[in-house]
Design a protein around this motif. Sequence first.
Motif, PDB file in Angstrom:
ATOM      1  N   SER A  66      67.275  66.394   4.138  1.00 11.19           N
ATOM      2  CA  SER A  66      66.963  65.049   3.634  1.00 11.19           C
ATOM      3  C   SER A  66      66.165  65.114   2.337  1.00 11.19           C
ATOM      4  CB  SER A  66      66.208  64.259   4.703  1.00 11.19           C
ATOM      5  OG  SER A  66      67.039  64.034   5.832  1.00 11.19           O
ATOM      6  N   ARG A  79      70.968  55.945  -5.655  1.00  7.93           N
ATOM      7  CA  ARG A  79      70.755  55.446  -4.293  1.00  7.93           C
ATOM      8  C   ARG A  79      71.611  54.221  -3.981  1.00  7.93           C
ATOM      9  NH1 ARG A  79      71.332  54.273  -0.076  1.00  7.93           N
ATOM     10  NH2 ARG A  79      69.903  53.809   1.645  1.00  7.93           N
ATOM     11  N   LEU A  84      73.887  55.406   3.314  1.00  6.48           N
ATOM     12  CA  LEU A  84      73.164  56.569   3.835  1.00  6.48           C
ATOM     13  C   LEU A  84      72.922  56.433   5.336  1.00  6.48           C
ATOM     14  CD1 LEU A  84      71.596  59.187   3.188  1.00  6.48           C
ATOM     15  CD2 LEU A  84      69.595  57.736   2.748  1.00  6.48           C
ATOM     16  N   SER A  86      71.264  58.388   8.824  1.00  6.09           N
ATOM     17  CA  SER A  86      70.403  59.453   9.327  1.00  6.09           C
ATOM     18  C   SER A  86      70.233  59.274  10.836  1.00  6.09           C
ATOM     19  CB  SER A  86      69.042  59.460   8.615  1.00  6.09           C
ATOM     20  OG  SER A  86      68.311  60.613   8.993  1.00  6.09           O
ATOM     21  N   GLU A 116      61.211  60.116   7.442  1.00  5.05           N
ATOM     22  CA  GLU A 116      62.539  60.308   6.866  1.00  5.05           C
ATOM     23  C   GLU A 116      62.672  59.547   5.546  1.00  5.05           C
ATOM     24  OE1 GLU A 116      66.666  61.865   7.408  1.00  5.05           O
ATOM     25  OE2 GLU A 116      64.564  62.476   7.341  1.00  5.05           O
ATOM     26  N   LEU A 117      62.137  58.355   5.468  1.00  2.37           N
ATOM     27  CA  LEU A 117      62.172  57.606   4.209  1.00  2.37           C
ATOM     28  C   LEU A 117      61.457  58.367   3.090  1.00  2.37           C
ATOM     29  CD1 LEU A 117      61.463  53.971   5.475  1.00  2.37           C
ATOM     30  CD2 LEU A 117      63.629  54.851   4.605  1.00  2.37           C
ATOM     31  N   LEU A 120      63.645  61.266   1.984  1.00  8.72           N
ATOM     32  CA  LEU A 120      64.833  60.784   1.279  1.00  8.72           C
ATOM     33  C   LEU A 120      64.511  60.051  -0.023  1.00  8.72           C
ATOM     34  CD1 LEU A 120      66.728  59.485   4.424  1.00  8.72           C
ATOM     35  CD2 LEU A 120      67.535  61.332   2.923  1.00  8.72           C
ATOM     36  N   THR A 122      63.559  56.981  -0.501  1.00  7.25           N
ATOM     37  CA  THR A 122      64.209  55.672  -0.489  1.00  7.25           C
ATOM     38  C   THR A 122      63.386  54.706   0.350  1.00  7.25           C
ATOM     39  OG1 THR A 122      66.291  54.506  -0.069  1.00  7.25           O
ATOM     40  CG2 THR A 122      65.653  56.186   1.524  1.00  7.25           C
ATOM     41  N   TYR A 124      64.961  52.417   2.371  1.00  7.45           N
ATOM     42  CA  TYR A 124      65.744  51.976   3.521  1.00  7.45           C
ATOM     43  C   TYR A 124      66.839  52.974   3.846  1.00  7.45           C
ATOM     44  CZ  TYR A 124      69.368  50.736   0.147  1.00  7.45           C
ATOM     45  OH  TYR A 124      70.322  50.804  -0.842  1.00  7.45           O
ATOM     46  N   ILE A 125      67.278  52.945   5.085  1.00 11.42           N
ATOM     47  CA  ILE A 125      68.399  53.748   5.572  1.00 11.42           C
ATOM     48  C   ILE A 125      69.463  52.764   6.051  1.00 11.42           C
ATOM     49  CG2 ILE A 125      69.163  55.406   7.322  1.00 11.42           C
ATOM     50  CD1 ILE A 125      66.215  56.467   7.287  1.00 11.42           C
ATOM     51  N   TYR A 128      71.057  53.953  11.020  1.00 14.71           N
ATOM     52  CA  TYR A 128      70.113  54.825  11.714  1.00 14.71           C
ATOM     53  C   TYR A 128      70.616  55.041  13.131  1.00 14.71           C
ATOM     54  CZ  TYR A 128      65.590  57.050  12.485  1.00 14.71           C
ATOM     55  OH  TYR A 128      64.594  57.959  12.742  1.00 14.71           O
ATOM     56  N   ILE A 173      65.530  49.885   8.024  1.00 20.06           N
ATOM     57  CA  ILE A 173      66.902  50.276   8.352  1.00 20.06           C
ATOM     58  C   ILE A 173      67.762  49.016   8.341  1.00 20.06           C
ATOM     59  CG2 ILE A 173      66.241  52.313   9.675  1.00 20.06           C
ATOM     60  CD1 ILE A 173      66.641  50.735  12.233  1.00 20.06           C
TER      61      ILE A 173
END
Length: 346
Positions: A66, A79, A84, A86, A116-117, A120, A122, A124-125, A128, A173
């Motif tokens: 990541s 992005r 994306l 995860s 995780e953010l 990455l 970023t 947002y994901i 998820y 997310i």
Amino acid sequence: MKYTTLPNTNIKVSKICLGTMTWGNQNTEAEGHQQMDYALEQGINFFDTAEMYPVPAEPKTQGRTSKIIGTWFHKTGNRDKIILASKIIGRSSDYTKHIRSTGLNPESITEAIEKELKRLQTDYIDLYQIHWPERLTNTFGIRDYKHDPSDEWQDNFNEVLRALEEQIKAGKIRHIGISNEKAWGTMRYLEESKNNGLPRMSTIQNAYSLLNRTFEGDLAEVSLRENIGLLAYSPMAFGVLSGKYIKGTATDDSRLKLFPRFARYSSEQSTEAAKRYLKIAEDNNMSLAQMSLAFVNQQPFVTSNIIGATKMEQLKENIDSINVTLSEEVLAQINEVHKVIPNPAP
């Protein structure tokens, strides 16, 4: 490239998804960046990672994959061009106890997403996913379900969905999915969503390939009737369906030579089935890799096919499979092998 829609959303994703789990172990940061550059040029807009990657999961490498995606986002500003995905691990085990000791609960979900953010780079994901069930069930090469009454798992489907709902409301997310799930767990999540007005699982990420078509049982019906799309992983069966292990051309840095414990697709029956599929491919002027991936691409329950590669030539061949359409005759030949050697790698 061809595109589909994540079920129950308005998000368009490429039919080929770029898998990333070798980055940070078998692949360097520069190689990961090169793969993302090329994939995007070819129309791929869907990347999949996980908090535990790269594989095999180890304390010294956890999260590197990541981070590599994050540095690419920072460097390229791409992005907004990528959908994306995860994942958060479920019940921890000896394999993942270095990540966290607790199972899925609001605190662990919040912690996992925040970390995780940051990796990455970023805010947002897009998707998820729960990486695997918390309860004891038959996943990762276990053929049949055997009930264990001593399993201390508590039914927490509602709690998990409510925790994920809070993350959606916070904008961390956008949508949610499951992975390595079975029909019962899938329907329980959908039941909780329907009965309690909670977010709905959009996708299920399970193994699916010529050597493992177990999804075509109960889960295929669930997928099509309930509109929950398959994100097919291991479509190349750890490289077995490239033919390189059969032909003896696998290099010393290939996955099964580096990590022989990943033997899910290496049984005598799997090898024999792969040999028969190789003959079908060669008789029809295709590589085994492209035939294997095209087979997955054509399934009506598949939302996206997660491909991965350690070398650029592999990546190019895998992505090109989107341009291959298997004829009814080839499909019939494939199904004849499947009748004789069904699902040799559960």
